[in-house]
Design a protein around this motif. Structure first.
Motif, PDB file in Angstrom:
ATOM      1  N   ALA A 259       0.785  -1.210   0.115  1.00 47.88           N
ATOM      2  CA  ALA A 259      -0.011  -0.054  -0.051  1.00 47.88           C
ATOM      3  C   ALA A 259       0.872   1.262   0.268  1.00 47.88           C
ATOM      4  CB  ALA A 259      -0.919  -0.147   1.231  1.00 47.88           C
ATOM      5  N   ALA A 260       1.795   1.052   0.790  1.00 45.25           N
ATOM      6  CA  ALA A 260       2.776   2.543   0.934  1.00 45.25           C
ATOM      7  C   ALA A 260       3.555   2.554  -0.409  1.00 45.25           C
ATOM      8  CB  ALA A 260       3.782   2.086   1.849  1.00 45.25           C
ATOM      9  N   ARG A 261       4.164   1.551  -1.179  1.00 39.83           N
ATOM     10  CA  ARG A 261       4.893   1.548  -2.410  1.00 39.83           C
ATOM     11  C   ARG A 261       3.736   2.112  -3.387  1.00 39.83           C
ATOM     12  NH1 ARG A 261       9.066  -2.345  -3.414  1.00 39.83           N
ATOM     13  NH2 ARG A 261       9.757  -2.931  -1.422  1.00 39.83           N
ATOM     14  N   ALA A 262       2.365   1.569  -3.491  1.00 41.97           N
ATOM     15  CA  ALA A 262       1.604   2.157  -4.533  1.00 41.97           C
ATOM     16  C   ALA A 262       1.066   3.693  -4.237  1.00 41.97           C
ATOM     17  CB  ALA A 262       0.117   1.183  -4.403  1.00 41.97           C
ATOM     18  N   ALA A 263       0.824   3.988  -2.819  1.00 43.43           N
ATOM     19  CA  ALA A 263       0.453   5.502  -2.622  1.00 43.43           C
ATOM     20  C   ALA A 263       1.764   6.260  -3.000  1.00 43.43           C
ATOM     21  CB  ALA A 263       0.177   5.402  -1.136  1.00 43.43           C
ATOM     22  N   LEU A 264       2.935   5.908  -2.594  1.00 41.48           N
ATOM     23  CA  LEU A 264       4.166   6.719  -3.116  1.00 41.48           C
ATOM     24  C   LEU A 264       4.215   6.888  -4.369  1.00 41.48           C
ATOM     25  CD1 LEU A 264       6.611   8.401  -2.022  1.00 41.48           C
ATOM     26  CD2 LEU A 264       7.818   6.261  -2.103  1.00 41.48           C
ATOM     27  N   THR A 265       4.285   5.757  -5.212  1.00 44.35           N
ATOM     28  CA  THR A 265       4.355   5.788  -6.900  1.00 44.35           C
ATOM     29  C   THR A 265       3.106   6.792  -7.299  1.00 44.35           C
ATOM     30  OG1 THR A 265       5.383   3.786  -6.791  1.00 44.35           O
ATOM     31  CG2 THR A 265       4.404   4.472  -8.685  1.00 44.35           C
ATOM     32  N   THR A 266       1.838   6.488  -6.769  1.00 45.06           N
ATOM     33  CA  THR A 266       0.879   7.323  -7.393  1.00 45.06           C
ATOM     34  C   THR A 266       0.999   8.597  -7.004  1.00 45.06           C
ATOM     35  OG1 THR A 266      -0.684   5.242  -7.338  1.00 45.06           O
ATOM     36  CG2 THR A 266      -1.670   7.235  -7.327  1.00 45.06           C
ATOM     37  N   GLY A 267       1.425   9.101  -5.961  1.00 44.59           N
ATOM     38  CA  GLY A 267       1.631  10.337  -5.482  1.00 44.59           C
ATOM     39  C   GLY A 267       2.672  10.929  -6.303  1.00 44.59           C
ATOM     40  N   LEU A 268       3.997  10.421  -6.715  1.00 49.69           N
ATOM     41  CA  LEU A 268       4.857  10.869  -7.410  1.00 49.69           C
ATOM     42  C   LEU A 268       4.340  11.151  -8.951  1.00 49.69           C
ATOM     43  CD1 LEU A 268       7.948   9.039  -6.205  1.00 49.69           C
ATOM     44  CD2 LEU A 268       7.233  11.329  -5.701  1.00 49.69           C
ATOM     45  N   VAL A 269       3.808   9.984  -9.437  1.00 45.88           N
ATOM     46  CA  VAL A 269       3.189  10.340 -10.962  1.00 45.88           C
ATOM     47  C   VAL A 269       2.108  11.331 -10.925  1.00 45.88           C
ATOM     48  CG1 VAL A 269       1.884   8.875 -12.693  1.00 45.88           C
ATOM     49  CG2 VAL A 269       3.762   7.766 -11.250  1.00 45.88           C
ATOM     50  N   LEU A 270       1.190  11.493 -10.095  1.00 41.57           N
ATOM     51  CA  LEU A 270       0.205  12.284 -10.183  1.00 41.57           C
ATOM     52  C   LEU A 270       0.618  13.821  -9.978  1.00 41.57           C
ATOM     53  CD1 LEU A 270      -2.684  12.575 -10.180  1.00 41.57           C
ATOM     54  CD2 LEU A 270      -2.883  12.686  -7.720  1.00 41.57           C
ATOM     55  N   ALA A 271       1.717  13.860  -9.157  1.00 42.20           N
ATOM     56  CA  ALA A 271       2.195  15.363  -8.892  1.00 42.20           C
ATOM     57  C   ALA A 271       2.913  15.725 -10.272  1.00 42.20           C
ATOM     58  CB  ALA A 271       3.513  15.297  -7.744  1.00 42.20           C
ATOM     59  N   ALA A 272       3.837  14.649 -10.915  1.00 42.34           N
ATOM     60  CA  ALA A 272       4.414  15.217 -12.199  1.00 42.34           C
ATOM     61  C   ALA A 272       3.750  15.331 -13.197  1.00 42.34           C
ATOM     62  CB  ALA A 272       5.222  13.812 -12.678  1.00 42.34           C
ATOM     63  N   PHE A 273       2.284  14.636 -13.415  1.00 41.74           N
ATOM     64  CA  PHE A 273       1.232  14.806 -14.273  1.00 41.74           C
ATOM     65  C   PHE A 273       0.378  16.025 -14.126  1.00 41.74           C
ATOM     66  CE2 PHE A 273      -3.105  14.155 -15.658  1.00 41.74           C
ATOM     67  CZ  PHE A 273      -3.192  13.768 -16.990  1.00 41.74           C
ATOM     68  N   LEU A 274       0.174  16.339 -12.866  1.00 42.79           N
ATOM     69  CA  LEU A 274      -0.518  17.510 -12.655  1.00 42.79           C
ATOM     70  C   LEU A 274       0.281  18.721 -12.998  1.00 42.79           C
ATOM     71  CD1 LEU A 274      -2.679  16.640  -9.411  1.00 42.79           C
ATOM     72  CD2 LEU A 274      -3.529  17.093 -11.847  1.00 42.79           C
ATOM     73  N   GLY A 275       1.698  18.560 -12.389  1.00 37.21           N
ATOM     74  CA  GLY A 275       2.659  19.742 -12.690  1.00 37.21           C
ATOM     75  C   GLY A 275       2.844  20.092 -14.359  1.00 37.21           C
ATOM     76  N   ALA A 276       2.870  18.953 -15.127  1.00 43.77           N
ATOM     77  CA  ALA A 276       3.000  18.957 -16.592  1.00 43.77           C
ATOM     78  C   ALA A 276       1.670  19.728 -17.167  1.00 43.77           C
ATOM     79  CB  ALA A 276       3.251  17.679 -17.148  1.00 43.77           C
ATOM     80  N   ILE A 277       0.618  19.261 -16.577  1.00 44.11           N
ATOM     81  CA  ILE A 277      -0.731  20.058 -16.829  1.00 44.11           C
ATOM     82  C   ILE A 277      -0.673  21.433 -16.583  1.00 44.11           C
ATOM     83  CG2 ILE A 277      -3.213  20.078 -16.769  1.00 44.11           C
ATOM     84  CD1 ILE A 277      -3.283  17.270 -16.532  1.00 44.11           C
ATOM     85  N   GLY A 278      -0.365  21.867 -15.599  1.00 43.93           N
ATOM     86  CA  GLY A 278      -0.415  23.140 -14.906  1.00 43.93           C
ATOM     87  C   GLY A 278       0.565  24.024 -15.789  1.00 43.93           C
ATOM     88  N   TRP A 279       1.795  23.361 -16.232  1.00 49.48           N
ATOM     89  CA  TRP A 279       2.768  24.220 -16.967  1.00 49.48           C
ATOM     90  C   TRP A 279       2.167  24.574 -18.280  1.00 49.48           C
ATOM     91  CZ3 TRP A 279       5.719  22.999 -21.186  1.00 49.48           C
ATOM     92  CH2 TRP A 279       6.519  23.948 -21.721  1.00 49.48           C
ATOM     93  N   THR A 280       1.487  23.343 -18.838  1.00 54.87           N
ATOM     94  CA  THR A 280       1.028  23.528 -20.297  1.00 54.87           C
ATOM     95  C   THR A 280      -0.144  24.543 -20.253  1.00 54.87           C
ATOM     96  OG1 THR A 280       1.612  21.313 -20.578  1.00 54.87           O
ATOM     97  CG2 THR A 280      -0.181  22.326 -22.119  1.00 54.87           C
ATOM     98  N   LEU A 281      -0.919  24.435 -19.234  1.00 55.48           N
ATOM     99  CA  LEU A 281      -2.046  25.313 -19.188  1.00 55.48           C
ATOM    100  C   LEU A 281      -1.631  26.892 -18.901  1.00 55.48           C
ATOM    101  CD1 LEU A 281      -4.848  23.302 -17.233  1.00 55.48           C
ATOM    102  CD2 LEU A 281      -4.714  23.866 -19.677  1.00 55.48           C
ATOM    103  N   SER A 282      -0.632  26.954 -18.245  1.00 55.90           N
ATOM    104  CA  SER A 282      -0.154  28.336 -17.727  1.00 55.90           C
ATOM    105  C   SER A 282       0.668  29.118 -18.927  1.00 55.90           C
ATOM    106  CB  SER A 282       0.725  28.028 -16.769  1.00 55.90           C
ATOM    107  OG  SER A 282       1.590  29.354 -16.283  1.00 55.90           O
ATOM    108  N   ARG A 283       1.290  27.991 -19.772  1.00 55.31           N
ATOM    109  CA  ARG A 283       1.855  28.634 -21.051  1.00 55.31           C
ATOM    110  C   ARG A 283       0.914  29.004 -22.208  1.00 55.31           C
ATOM    111  NH1 ARG A 283       7.267  27.669 -21.843  1.00 55.31           N
ATOM    112  NH2 ARG A 283       6.906  28.868 -23.976  1.00 55.31           N
ATOM    113  N   THR A 284      -0.136  27.987 -22.143  1.00 55.96           N
ATOM    114  CA  THR A 284      -1.167  28.148 -22.889  1.00 55.96           C
ATOM    115  C   THR A 284      -1.932  29.774 -22.742  1.00 55.96           C
ATOM    116  OG1 THR A 284      -1.685  25.978 -23.404  1.00 55.96           O
ATOM    117  CG2 THR A 284      -3.417  27.435 -24.255  1.00 55.96           C
ATOM    118  N   TYR A 285      -2.469  29.911 -21.662  1.00 49.74           N
ATOM    119  CA  TYR A 285      -3.020  31.118 -21.274  1.00 49.74           C
ATOM    120  C   TYR A 285      -2.240  32.218 -21.173  1.00 49.74           C
ATOM    121  CZ  TYR A 285      -5.504  34.331 -18.127  1.00 49.74           C
ATOM    122  OH  TYR A 285      -6.031  35.453 -17.588  1.00 49.74           O
ATOM    123  N   ALA A 286      -0.757  32.273 -21.046  1.00 48.64           N
ATOM    124  CA  ALA A 286       0.052  33.174 -21.208  1.00 48.64           C
ATOM    125  C   ALA A 286       0.225  33.709 -22.667  1.00 48.64           C
ATOM    126  CB  ALA A 286       1.631  32.825 -20.818  1.00 48.64           C
TER     127      ALA A 286
END
Length: 475
Positions: free
Chosen positions: A26-53
């Motif tokens: 459970a800890a492995r899956a939660a840690l992996t999911t958290g890292l992947v989700l953080a990277a994914f949402l970060g990429a989405i945020g960067w893309t949306l921010s650049r698009t909006y700019a």
């Protein structure tokens, strides 16, 4: 030798193993999911921010272009070629000094016009453009701050004169653009953070649901270890069916092998005991053997009988088992004491119990009877009139089965510290005048060692005689 160190402790090994324990699934899956989700949402945020700019920059360019066209459309040349700029600006901000929105017109022969907002401002960085030429530049560091500006070159027709070349420029500071971007970023971070938390919670719920069968297997295994069930009997997903079937097969195989082993030992005991008994009977009844010959033979037969009894008892010791039923102690203790009271009826020994409610031994019943029987018999043998049996459970967090603390005290002569090691040796009796083979305590040591326990011998604080204490660790 210190009796408290007769058998090694497993505490250090247990602590070391616990320190090296890897992350749970459970800890492995939660840690992996958290890292992947953080990277994914970060990429989405960067893309949306650049698009909006990019979108905001395009909107700024279009707005500055529209202001420029409005100024161009409202400009008329005089007959002498001097341009007349419109009195009403396209935006009230052009009339406010230092508003951040500026208009500048450059022409031939040093012509220079500025909106009210640009008065007393330095626009020396602007350059004339050819008619039809346009450019959007920014941000540019100036005395006015960082600016974006749009310039457009035109040629105004004048009757009977050459066209008048003018360059219209509309500039705006980046404050409004940056303010809009900051508001958008804050909103974007807030929504993405909320979405991330929701996704993590959802993932944890899905993970908990997905790992339910594994927790069920662990729970059923604990029930088997505690002796509350004979095998894993729950329904599991197809991915775990092969594993649980093999575990059940292993449990059944272990029990069958243990049963066959005990039966084989029983047959061996019968096979050896009978010939030895016949040999002793023949030697004792033979009138052809002189006494000098008969006595050594009988001594050897007796020693062979003792050796067989000890080795069979030692081999029959099952030891700690992964899958063992809980054997209640109180009932077996009463049966043993009743038998010993008959054997030692002449001594009129009183045996008292201090047994914790629900106390149980996790192992083979034969091991418990051998362990407790030898200690109680030793107490009855040496006691004056009193024997005390104390049994307590030893709970430990993280362990599925509790440990056991068992001690037998008597009011006999006791054992001196310098004689403890000798008494625990096989075949040695505390007093040669007392009948016995001298192997009981040695068997007790073997059983305790088989269960990774510890045997200590000291003085009874209540009766003054010997106290034999056995501690079996939780498992």
């Amino acid at each position: 030798m210190d009796a408290g160190t007769a058998l090694p402790s497993l505490a250090a090994k247990t602590n070391e193993a616990a320190a090296r324990r890897p992350f749970s699934l459970a800890a492995r899956a939660a840690l992996t999911t958290g890292l992947v989700l953080a990277a994914f949402l970060g990429a989405i945020g960067w893309t949306l921010s650049r698009t909006y700019a990019a979108g905001e920059l395009n909107k700024l360019q279009d707005r500055l272009h529209d202001y420029t066209i409005t100024y161009i459309a409202g400009t008329d040349p005089r007959r002498d070629g001097t341009p007349i700029l419109p009195d009403s600006p396209p935006d009230p901000m052009f009339a406010i000094p230092g508003s951040g929105l500026y208009a500048v017109v450059l022409g031939e022969n040093g012509f220079h016009w500025e909106s009210s907002s640009a008065l007393q401002r330095d626009f020396s960085f602007l350059h004339p453009l050819q008619p039809g030429q346009q450019q959007f530049i920014g941000p540019v560091d100036t005395e006015l701050g960082r600016l974006y500006y749009y310039s457009f070159g035109v040629a105004l027709d004048v009757p009977d004169r050459a066209p008048v070349h003018l360059t219209f420029t509309v500039a705006q500071t980046e404050e409004e653009l940056e303010s809009n971007m900051a508001v958008y970023r804050r909103s974007l971070v807030g929504w993405l953070a909320t979405l991330g938390v929701m996704l993590i919670v959802l993932q944890l719920l899905l993970l908990r649901w997905s790992l339910t069968p594994l927790r069920k297997v662990a729970s059923d295994m604990s029930r088997v270890e505690r002796g509350n069930s004979d095998h894993l009997d729950s329904q599991y997903p197809a991915e775990l069916t092969g594993l649980t079937e093999r575990i059940n097969a292993f449990i059944e195989s272990e029990r069958e092998q243990r049963t066959r082993y005990r039966n084989t030992l029983a047959d061996l005991a019968h096979s050896l005991k009978t010939p030895l008994a016949v040999m002793r009977s023949q030697v004792e009844s033979s009138s052809d053997l002189p006494g000098a010959t008969r006595t050594p033979i009988l001594d050897q037969v007796r020693r062979m009988d003792e050796l067989v009894a000890y080795q069979l008892a030692r081999a029959a010791t099952t030891g700690r088992q992964t899958f063992a039923s809980a054997v209640p102690i109180a009932g077996h203790a009463e049966d043993l004491v009743q038998s010993l009271e008959k054997v030692y009826a002449a001594k009129n020994v009183l045996c008292e119990f201090d047994i914790e409610d629900g106390a149980a031994f996790y192992g083979e019943q034969g091991d418990l009877l051998e362990l407790m029987g030898n200690l109680l018999e030793n107490g009855f043998k040496w006691a004056g009139h009193h024997v005390l049996l104390v049994v307590q459970m030893r709970q430990q967090s993280g362990r599925s089965r509790p440990g056991l603390s068992l001690s037998v005290e008597d009011d006999g002569p006791g054992i001196d510290e310098d004689k403890v090691e000798k008494v625990l040796q096989r075949g040695v009796r505390g007093d040669e005048r007392v009948k016995g083979h001298g192997i009981g305590l040695s068997i007790v040591q073997d059983i305790v060692r088989a269960y990774n326990g510890e045997l200590t011998v000291d003085r009874s604080p209540e009766f003054g005689g010997a106290r034999f204490s056995v501690v079996l660790p939780p498992t």
